[in-house]
Design a protein around this motif. Structure first.
Motif, PDB file in Angstrom:
ATOM      1  N   SER A  36      29.942  63.470  -1.448  1.00 12.48           N
ATOM      2  CA  SER A  36      30.235  62.153  -1.984  1.00 12.48           C
ATOM      3  C   SER A  36      31.660  62.086  -2.526  1.00 12.48           C
ATOM      4  O   SER A  36      32.388  61.139  -2.283  1.00 12.48           O
ATOM      5  N   GLN A  37      32.064  63.120  -3.248  1.00 16.39           N
ATOM      6  CA  GLN A  37      33.417  63.160  -3.814  1.00 16.39           C
ATOM      7  C   GLN A  37      34.451  63.216  -2.700  1.00 16.39           C
ATOM      8  O   GLN A  37      35.465  62.522  -2.754  1.00 16.39           O
ATOM      9  N   ALA A  38      34.212  64.025  -1.681  1.00 15.73           N
ATOM     10  CA  ALA A  38      35.144  64.125  -0.558  1.00 15.73           C
ATOM     11  C   ALA A  38      35.264  62.785   0.157  1.00 15.73           C
ATOM     12  O   ALA A  38      36.348  62.382   0.567  1.00 15.73           O
ATOM     13  N   SER A  39      34.148  62.077   0.282  1.00 15.97           N
ATOM     14  CA  SER A  39      34.162  60.766   0.926  1.00 15.97           C
ATOM     15  C   SER A  39      35.006  59.774   0.131  1.00 15.97           C
ATOM     16  O   SER A  39      35.801  59.037   0.695  1.00 15.97           O
ATOM     17  N   HIS A  40      34.853  59.794  -1.184  1.00 15.70           N
ATOM     18  CA  HIS A  40      35.651  58.904  -2.033  1.00 15.70           C
ATOM     19  C   HIS A  40      37.131  59.268  -1.972  1.00 15.70           C
ATOM     20  O   HIS A  40      37.988  58.388  -1.949  1.00 15.70           O
ATOM     21  N   GLN A  41      37.425  60.555  -1.941  1.00 13.88           N
ATOM     22  CA  GLN A  41      38.816  60.985  -1.853  1.00 13.88           C
ATOM     23  C   GLN A  41      39.426  60.546  -0.534  1.00 13.88           C
ATOM     24  O   GLN A  41      40.568  60.092  -0.492  1.00 13.88           O
ATOM     25  N   ARG A  42      38.671  60.674   0.549  1.00 14.27           N
ATOM     26  CA  ARG A  42      39.160  60.267   1.860  1.00 14.27           C
ATOM     27  C   ARG A  42      39.436  58.761   1.879  1.00 14.27           C
ATOM     28  O   ARG A  42      40.463  58.317   2.368  1.00 14.27           O
ATOM     29  N   GLU A  43      38.519  57.980   1.306  1.00 17.30           N
ATOM     30  CA  GLU A  43      38.712  56.534   1.241  1.00 17.30           C
ATOM     31  C   GLU A  43      39.942  56.185   0.407  1.00 17.30           C
ATOM     32  O   GLU A  43      40.708  55.289   0.765  1.00 17.30           O
ATOM     33  N   ALA A  44      40.143  56.895  -0.695  1.00 19.81           N
ATOM     34  CA  ALA A  44      41.309  56.638  -1.552  1.00 19.81           C
ATOM     35  C   ALA A  44      42.601  56.967  -0.817  1.00 19.81           C
ATOM     36  O   ALA A  44      43.588  56.234  -0.929  1.00 19.81           O
ATOM     37  N   LEU A  45      42.600  58.054  -0.046  1.00 23.85           N
ATOM     38  CA  LEU A  45      43.795  58.419   0.713  1.00 23.85           C
ATOM     39  C   LEU A  45      44.104  57.391   1.794  1.00 23.85           C
ATOM     40  O   LEU A  45      45.265  57.030   2.010  1.00 23.85           O
ATOM     41  N   VAL A  46      43.079  56.922   2.474  1.00 23.90           N
ATOM     42  CA  VAL A  46      43.278  55.897   3.511  1.00 23.90           C
ATOM     43  C   VAL A  46      43.823  54.617   2.871  1.00 23.90           C
ATOM     44  O   VAL A  46      44.758  54.001   3.395  1.00 23.90           O
ATOM     45  N   HIS A  47      43.254  54.237   1.725  1.00 25.80           N
ATOM     46  CA  HIS A  47      43.718  53.034   1.028  1.00 25.80           C
ATOM     47  C   HIS A  47      45.185  53.189   0.589  1.00 25.80           C
ATOM     48  O   HIS A  47      45.996  52.285   0.787  1.00 25.80           O
ATOM     49  N   ALA A  48      45.531  54.350   0.032  1.00 24.14           N
ATOM     50  CA  ALA A  48      46.912  54.590  -0.406  1.00 24.14           C
ATOM     51  C   ALA A  48      47.869  54.587   0.782  1.00 24.14           C
ATOM     52  O   ALA A  48      48.980  54.058   0.688  1.00 24.14           O
ATOM     53  N   SER A  49      47.436  55.133   1.901  1.00 21.31           N
ATOM     54  CA  SER A  49      48.265  55.148   3.103  1.00 21.31           C
ATOM     55  C   SER A  49      48.537  53.727   3.584  1.00 21.31           C
ATOM     56  O   SER A  49      49.666  53.391   3.955  1.00 21.31           O
ATOM     57  N   ARG A  50      47.506  52.893   3.559  1.00 24.21           N
ATOM     58  CA  ARG A  50      47.686  51.492   3.961  1.00 24.21           C
ATOM     59  C   ARG A  50      48.611  50.751   2.996  1.00 24.21           C
ATOM     60  O   ARG A  50      49.442  49.940   3.410  1.00 24.21           O
ATOM     61  N   GLN A  51      48.457  51.051   1.694  1.00 27.01           N
ATOM     62  CA  GLN A  51      49.339  50.429   0.700  1.00 27.01           C
ATOM     63  C   GLN A  51      50.784  50.837   0.945  1.00 27.01           C
ATOM     64  O   GLN A  51      51.688  50.010   0.854  1.00 27.01           O
ATOM     65  N   ARG A  52      51.006  52.110   1.236  1.00 29.75           N
ATOM     66  CA  ARG A  52      52.366  52.600   1.480  1.00 29.75           C
ATOM     67  C   ARG A  52      52.972  51.932   2.709  1.00 29.75           C
ATOM     68  O   ARG A  52      54.126  51.525   2.687  1.00 29.75           O
TER      69      ARG A  52
END
Length: 126
Positions: A38-54
Motif C-alpha cells: 500500500s505504501q509503495a503504491s502511494h509513493q508511486r502515485e505521488a511520484l507520477v503526480h510530481a512528474s506531471r506537475q514538473r
C-alpha cells in the motif's frame, strides 16, 4: 534445545502433537506485506503526480519565455524544475520564468567575466 524437546514430549503426551499456525484468509496470507504494498503504491502515485506537475511547470515557464526561447533557455528551465524541491512546484511559473531570464541575461552580459562552466552556472547561479 533440551527444553524444547521436553516441551514437545509434554505436548505429545497431552495429545497436542503439533502446533499449527493460525490460518489466515486470502487477504491476510502475508499481513506484513499489505502495508508495504500500500505504501509503495502511494509513493508511486505521488511520484507520477510530481512528474506531471514538473512537466506542466516546464511547459508553462517555456510558454512565458517563448519569444526568447532557445536551447540554452530550455536546458536551464528543465534543470531548474528537475532539481527544485517538490514544495516549490506550487510557486508561480512567472516567478521562475523571470528568474531564468534574468540569470541568462546576466550570464550573456558578463560573459567575459563569467569563468564558471555551464553546469556550474546551472547548479550554483540559476
Amino acid at each position: 534445545a533440551l527444553l524444547v524437546l521436553l516441551s514437545s514430549l509434554n505436548l505429545a503426551q497431552r495429545g497436542l502433537s503439533s502446533i499449527r499456525p493460525a490460518r489466515h484468509g486470502p487477504s491476510e496470507d502475508v499481513p506484513w506485506l499489505t502495508p508495504q504494498v500500500s505504501q509503495a503504491s502511494h509513493q508511486r502515485e505521488a511520484l507520477v503526480h510530481a512528474s506531471r506537475q514538473r512537466e506542466a511547470l516546464v511547459h508553462e515557464i517555456e510558454r512565458r519565455l517563448a519569444p526568447a526561447l532557445n536551447n540554452e533557455t530550455k536546458e536551464a528551465v528543465r534543470f531548474l524544475v528537475q532539481h527544485m524541491p517538490a514544495e516549490d512546484l506550487q510557486l508561480d511559473p512567472g516567478f521562475f520564468a523571470e528568474n531564468v531570464r534574468l540569470a541568462l541575461d546576466a550570464r550573456r552580459k558578463y560573459a567575459d567575466r563569467w569563468l564558471a562552466p555551464w553546469p556550474v552556472f546551472l547548479n550554483d547561479a540559476l
